[in-house]
Write a protein that holds these residues in place. Structure first.
Motif, PDB file in Angstrom:
ATOM      1  N   MET A   1       0.849  -1.199   0.000  1.00 48.21           N
ATOM      2  CA  MET A   1       0.000   0.000   0.000  1.00 48.21           C
ATOM      3  C   MET A   1       0.891   1.259   0.000  1.00 48.21           C
ATOM      4  SD  MET A   1      -3.255   0.331   2.470  1.00 48.21           S
ATOM      5  CE  MET A   1      -3.173  -1.443   2.717  1.00 48.21           C
ATOM      6  N   LYS A   4       1.283   7.623   0.118  1.00 44.35           N
ATOM      7  CA  LYS A   4       0.864   8.969  -0.306  1.00 44.35           C
ATOM      8  C   LYS A   4      -0.562   9.261   0.134  1.00 44.35           C
ATOM      9  CE  LYS A   4      -0.557   7.424  -4.770  1.00 44.35           C
ATOM     10  NZ  LYS A   4       0.159   6.807  -5.816  1.00 44.35           N
ATOM     11  N   ASN A   6      -4.317   9.860   0.430  1.00 43.57           N
ATOM     12  CA  ASN A   6      -5.517   9.415  -0.266  1.00 43.57           C
ATOM     13  C   ASN A   6      -6.612  10.461  -0.147  1.00 43.57           C
ATOM     14  OD1 ASN A   6      -4.675   6.799  -1.133  1.00 43.57           O
ATOM     15  ND2 ASN A   6      -4.677   6.213   1.034  1.00 43.57           N
ATOM     16  N   TRP A   7      -7.601  10.349  -1.004  1.00 41.51           N
ATOM     17  CA  TRP A   7      -8.737  11.269  -0.925  1.00 41.51           C
ATOM     18  C   TRP A   7      -9.393  11.159   0.451  1.00 41.51           C
ATOM     19  CZ3 TRP A   7     -11.862  10.365  -6.103  1.00 41.51           C
ATOM     20  CH2 TRP A   7     -11.068  10.757  -7.171  1.00 41.51           C
ATOM     21  N   SER A  27     -21.379   8.650   3.694  1.00 43.50           N
ATOM     22  CA  SER A  27     -20.105   9.319   3.477  1.00 43.50           C
ATOM     23  C   SER A  27     -19.508   8.889   2.159  1.00 43.50           C
ATOM     24  CB  SER A  27     -19.164   9.018   4.645  1.00 43.50           C
ATOM     25  OG  SER A  27     -19.094   7.631   4.845  1.00 43.50           O
ATOM     26  N   HIS A  29     -15.551   9.399  -0.420  1.00 43.50           N
ATOM     27  CA  HIS A  29     -14.203   9.952  -0.552  1.00 43.50           C
ATOM     28  C   HIS A  29     -14.169  10.929  -1.721  1.00 43.50           C
ATOM     29  CE1 HIS A  29     -11.987   7.390   2.273  1.00 43.50           C
ATOM     30  NE2 HIS A  29     -12.956   6.534   2.021  1.00 43.50           N
ATOM     31  N   ALA A  31     -11.443  14.366  -3.412  1.00 41.97           N
ATOM     32  CA  ALA A  31     -10.215  15.141  -3.242  1.00 41.97           C
ATOM     33  C   ALA A  31     -10.502  16.490  -2.586  1.00 41.97           C
ATOM     34  CB  ALA A  31      -9.532  15.340  -4.590  1.00 41.97           C
ATOM     35  N   ASP A  32     -11.605  17.127  -2.971  1.00 40.80           N
ATOM     36  CA  ASP A  32     -11.936  18.419  -2.371  1.00 40.80           C
ATOM     37  C   ASP A  32     -13.458  18.564  -2.244  1.00 40.80           C
ATOM     38  OD1 ASP A  32     -12.865  18.986  -4.923  1.00 40.80           O
ATOM     39  OD2 ASP A  32     -11.063  20.094  -5.484  1.00 40.80           O
ATOM     40  N   MET A  35     -15.623  18.301  -5.454  1.00 42.94           N
ATOM     41  CA  MET A  35     -15.774  16.922  -5.930  1.00 42.94           C
ATOM     42  C   MET A  35     -16.673  16.132  -4.986  1.00 42.94           C
ATOM     43  SD  MET A  35     -12.985  13.926  -6.439  1.00 42.94           S
ATOM     44  CE  MET A  35     -11.836  14.629  -7.569  1.00 42.94           C
ATOM     45  N   VAL A  43     -23.951   9.653  -5.881  1.00 40.92           N
ATOM     46  CA  VAL A  43     -24.084   8.475  -5.019  1.00 40.92           C
ATOM     47  C   VAL A  43     -25.400   8.491  -4.237  1.00 40.92           C
ATOM     48  CG1 VAL A  43     -23.072   7.172  -3.096  1.00 40.92           C
ATOM     49  CG2 VAL A  43     -21.586   8.204  -4.803  1.00 40.92           C
TER      50      VAL A  43
ATOM     51  N   LEU B  83     -20.509   1.667  -2.946  1.00 43.62           N
ATOM     52  CA  LEU B  83     -20.007   2.802  -2.176  1.00 43.62           C
ATOM     53  C   LEU B  83     -20.718   2.947  -0.834  1.00 43.62           C
ATOM     54  CD1 LEU B  83     -19.494   5.369  -5.071  1.00 43.62           C
ATOM     55  CD2 LEU B  83     -17.754   4.102  -3.828  1.00 43.62           C
ATOM     56  N   SER B  87     -18.540   2.621   2.661  1.00 52.95           N
ATOM     57  CA  SER B  87     -18.486   3.629   3.735  1.00 52.95           C
ATOM     58  C   SER B  87     -19.028   3.080   5.035  1.00 52.95           C
ATOM     59  CB  SER B  87     -19.164   4.956   3.404  1.00 52.95           C
ATOM     60  OG  SER B  87     -19.865   4.960   2.243  1.00 52.95           O
ATOM     61  N   GLU B  90     -16.246   1.233   6.538  1.00 54.61           N
ATOM     62  CA  GLU B  90     -15.181   2.103   7.066  1.00 54.61           C
ATOM     63  C   GLU B  90     -15.485   2.635   8.459  1.00 54.61           C
ATOM     64  OE1 GLU B  90     -14.951   4.102   2.994  1.00 54.61           O
ATOM     65  OE2 GLU B  90     -13.185   4.898   3.988  1.00 54.61           O
ATOM     66  N   ARG B  96     -10.566   2.552   3.218  1.00 52.51           N
ATOM     67  CA  ARG B  96     -10.984   2.139   1.878  1.00 52.51           C
ATOM     68  C   ARG B  96      -9.831   1.459   1.148  1.00 52.51           C
ATOM     69  NH1 ARG B  96     -15.168   4.205  -1.519  1.00 52.51           N
ATOM     70  NH2 ARG B  96     -16.033   4.836   0.471  1.00 52.51           N
ATOM     71  N   ASP B  97      -8.644   2.022   1.356  1.00 51.55           N
ATOM     72  CA  ASP B  97      -7.467   1.456   0.709  1.00 51.55           C
ATOM     73  C   ASP B  97      -7.211   0.009   1.119  1.00 51.55           C
ATOM     74  OD1 ASP B  97      -6.567   3.399  -0.986  1.00 51.55           O
ATOM     75  OD2 ASP B  97      -4.500   3.229  -0.241  1.00 51.55           O
ATOM     76  N   GLU B 296      -4.870   5.542 -11.269  1.00 52.77           N
ATOM     77  CA  GLU B 296      -4.031   6.085 -10.193  1.00 52.77           C
ATOM     78  C   GLU B 296      -3.608   7.529 -10.468  1.00 52.77           C
ATOM     79  OE1 GLU B 296      -0.528   3.814  -9.369  1.00 52.77           O
ATOM     80  OE2 GLU B 296      -0.212   4.788  -7.431  1.00 52.77           O
ATOM     81  N   ARG B 299      -6.383   9.973  -9.742  1.00 52.02           N
ATOM     82  CA  ARG B 299      -6.591  10.214  -8.299  1.00 52.02           C
ATOM     83  C   ARG B 299      -5.488  11.113  -7.746  1.00 52.02           C
ATOM     84  NH1 ARG B 299      -7.386   4.691  -8.745  1.00 52.02           N
ATOM     85  NH2 ARG B 299      -5.440   4.167  -7.710  1.00 52.02           N
ATOM     86  N   ASP B 300      -4.256  10.839  -8.150  1.00 55.78           N
ATOM     87  CA  ASP B 300      -3.131  11.653  -7.666  1.00 55.78           C
ATOM     88  C   ASP B 300      -3.245  13.090  -8.153  1.00 55.78           C
ATOM     89  OD1 ASP B 300      -2.233   9.416  -6.494  1.00 55.78           O
ATOM     90  OD2 ASP B 300      -0.589   9.021  -7.899  1.00 55.78           O
ATOM     91  N   ALA B 302      -5.951  14.728  -8.970  1.00 55.10           N
ATOM     92  CA  ALA B 302      -7.050  15.405  -8.273  1.00 55.10           C
ATOM     93  C   ALA B 302      -6.611  15.836  -6.881  1.00 55.10           C
ATOM     94  CB  ALA B 302      -8.263  14.483  -8.190  1.00 55.10           C
ATOM     95  N   MET B 303      -5.849  14.964  -6.207  1.00 56.49           N
ATOM     96  CA  MET B 303      -5.383  15.282  -4.854  1.00 56.49           C
ATOM     97  C   MET B 303      -4.387  16.448  -4.901  1.00 56.49           C
ATOM     98  SD  MET B 303      -6.158  14.025  -1.892  1.00 56.49           S
ATOM     99  CE  MET B 303      -6.061  15.539  -0.986  1.00 56.49           C
ATOM    100  N   TYR B 305      -4.181  18.750  -7.143  1.00 52.28           N
ATOM    101  CA  TYR B 305      -4.921  19.968  -7.484  1.00 52.28           C
ATOM    102  C   TYR B 305      -5.620  20.528  -6.245  1.00 52.28           C
ATOM    103  CZ  TYR B 305      -8.556  22.934  -9.517  1.00 52.28           C
ATOM    104  OH  TYR B 305      -9.383  23.989  -9.799  1.00 52.28           O
ATOM    105  N   ALA B 306      -6.263  19.634  -5.487  1.00 49.48           N
ATOM    106  CA  ALA B 306      -6.979  20.072  -4.286  1.00 49.48           C
ATOM    107  C   ALA B 306      -6.017  20.709  -3.286  1.00 49.48           C
ATOM    108  CB  ALA B 306      -7.694  18.878  -3.644  1.00 49.48           C
ATOM    109  N   GLU B 307      -4.850  20.111  -3.140  1.00 50.72           N
ATOM    110  CA  GLU B 307      -3.875  20.659  -2.183  1.00 50.72           C
ATOM    111  C   GLU B 307      -3.375  22.029  -2.644  1.00 50.72           C
ATOM    112  OE1 GLU B 307      -1.246  17.330  -1.897  1.00 50.72           O
ATOM    113  OE2 GLU B 307      -2.104  16.678   0.013  1.00 50.72           O
TER     114      GLU B 307
END
Lengths: 96, 322
Positions: A1, A4, A6-7, A27, A29, A31-32, A35, A43, B83, B87, B90, B96-97, B296, B299-300, B302-303, B305-307
């Motif tokens: 794993m 880095k 994750n969302w 809930s 996941h 990124a921001d 989204m 969902v 989904l 959740s 979780e 989730r990972d 992948e 996802r990276d 998007a992350m 960009y958000a940061e």
């Protein structure tokens, strides 16, 4: 794993129609926030379940601990005088 | 905590469930309860996600726009159901990972039925009618299971699932009323999906290892064999109605039991597929893991960009203040 980032997890609240409060739906996941809103729409509202969505990052929610339920909620149990049925009324008083 | 204290907590816990109280994520729970729920809920979520693959196969080749929008909506629902369940899972403190990792490495199972191929359009009918039909029978009792987040997710799933079965039955019905070739196609699909659908309700009670504990925790309300009988009794008249024949020469109405007697299930086949030797096990895993890996960079990105956006927002706020 991978290590880095994750969302993050977001909590979704949906108002099913005007006049009702937003209710927790689940809930997801994302990124921001933007989204998260878009994903929440896909969902949780595929069948007209809502007219408004709130999303909040789960880490920003502070929740009470069930272990403290005693001190938090028990004091209300013996305060029956907070309920209207505690008070005696003459039968003649029909509506109060 | 001493062993005695734990025993005491466990007794209180079991008593709460027996009183039909719900268990919520932050409540104390026995480790076994947590683990069993992670296993069952994630297996359920994985099944929804892998379950999209056999049907996704036919979206571009649906015979009409009406069929296409319905199938697309059904597959989208399955993504949604996966989904909800991820959740809910979780909330028990697994990420989730980790759940994906378990699926992708084969550590976690998904419903074996999705390891069968979808070779004709009629398979879309058979899956909706039989596979979703069996799933509903499995899922309805879970709406009142003891773990709150699971029960809530299942209520939503069940509400949405009944359209899935109807659209499948409609496909079968239309084919059965069509040309002789179309009817034959429907019959062929029923022949191939009937037995795997019966197996989908789980091993016989004698072989089922989790039943007793699961009944106590309301993860299960009826035994596998009872659910299977219920499925057969409700499905046989539906097949009769559209003029299709259940592929079981031993199938016979039993007046005394007011139920159908049915033939022997080939459990060897079931265990073979569970162990990874079904017709499509490899194909499904390759498709799933491939999609995850190919996504992948998205996802990276998007992350990242958000940061970046967040950083920008913070610096502009700082400037406003100073």
């Amino acid at each position: 794993m991978s290590t880095k980032k994750n969302w993050p997890l977001w909590e979704v609240f949906v108002r099913s129609k005007n006049g009702l409060e937003h209710r927790h739906f689940g809930s997801l996941h994302a990124a921001d926030a933007e989204m998260a809103l878009e994903n929440a729409r896909d969902v949780y509202t595929r069948r007209n379940e809502g007219v408004s969505i709130w999303v909040v990052e789960s880490k920003n929610i502070t929740a009470s601990n069930p272990e403290n339920n005693g001190e938090l909620f028990e004091p209300a149990q013996d305060k029956v005088y907070r309920h209207p049925t505690f008070y005696d009324l003459p039968d003649e008083v029909k509506h109060m | 905590m001493s062993e005695e204290q734990i025993k005491d907590l466990e007794a209180q816990f079991e008593a709460r469930i027996a009183r039909d109280e719900k268990i919520e994520p932050k409540d104390w729970m026995p480790e076994k309860y947590r683990k069993t729920h992670i296993r069952q809920m994630s297996q359920h979520a994985h099944s929804e996600i892998i379950g999209m693959l056999p049907e996704g196969n036919w979206i571009t080749r649906a015979p009409s726009l009406r069929r296409k929008v319905a199938l697309l909506a059904k597959v989208q629902d399955e993504a949604g159901h996966g989904l909800y369940l991820y959740s809910a899972c979780e909330t028990l403190g697994v990420s989730r990972d980790e759940l994906y990792e378990q699926l992708h490495t084969g550590k976690a199972k998904y419903s074996s039925i999705f390891n069968y191929p979808t070779v004709t359009w009629a398979d879309m009918g058979a899956i909706g009618w039989l596979v979703d039909g069996a799933a509903i029978i499995n899922q309805v009792p879970l709406c009142s299971t003891s773990y709150g987040p699971y029960a809530r997710a299942m209520i939503r799933v069940c509400k949405e699932e009944s359209f899935h079965q109807r659209q499948g039955f409609e496909i079968m019905m239309k084919l059965a009323q069509g040309t002789p070739e179309q009817k034959e196609m429907a019959q062929d699909a029923l022949n191939r999906w009937w037995w795997p659908s019966l197996m989908m309700l789980g091993p016989t009670d004698a072989e089922s290892v989790h039943t007793e504990q699961s009944m106590k925790w309301k993860l299960k309300r009826k035994s596998n064999d009872d659910l299977r009988q219920q499925f057969i009794d409700q499905t046989v008249p539906q097949a009769d109605l559209i003029g299709l024949t259940i592929p079981d020469p031993d199938l016979k109405w039993n007046e005394e039991r007011q139920s159908y007697d049915f033939g022997e299930i080939d459990w060897d086949e079931f265990w073979q597929v569970v162990k990874g030797h079904g017709p499509c096990n490899k194909e499904r895993m390759n498709a799933r893991v491939g999609a995850w890996n190919r996504g992948e960079w998205v996802r990276d990105a998007a992350m990242a960009y958000a940061e970046k956006q967040q950083k920008r927002k913070r610096t502009s706020l700082k400037k406003e203040v100073s």
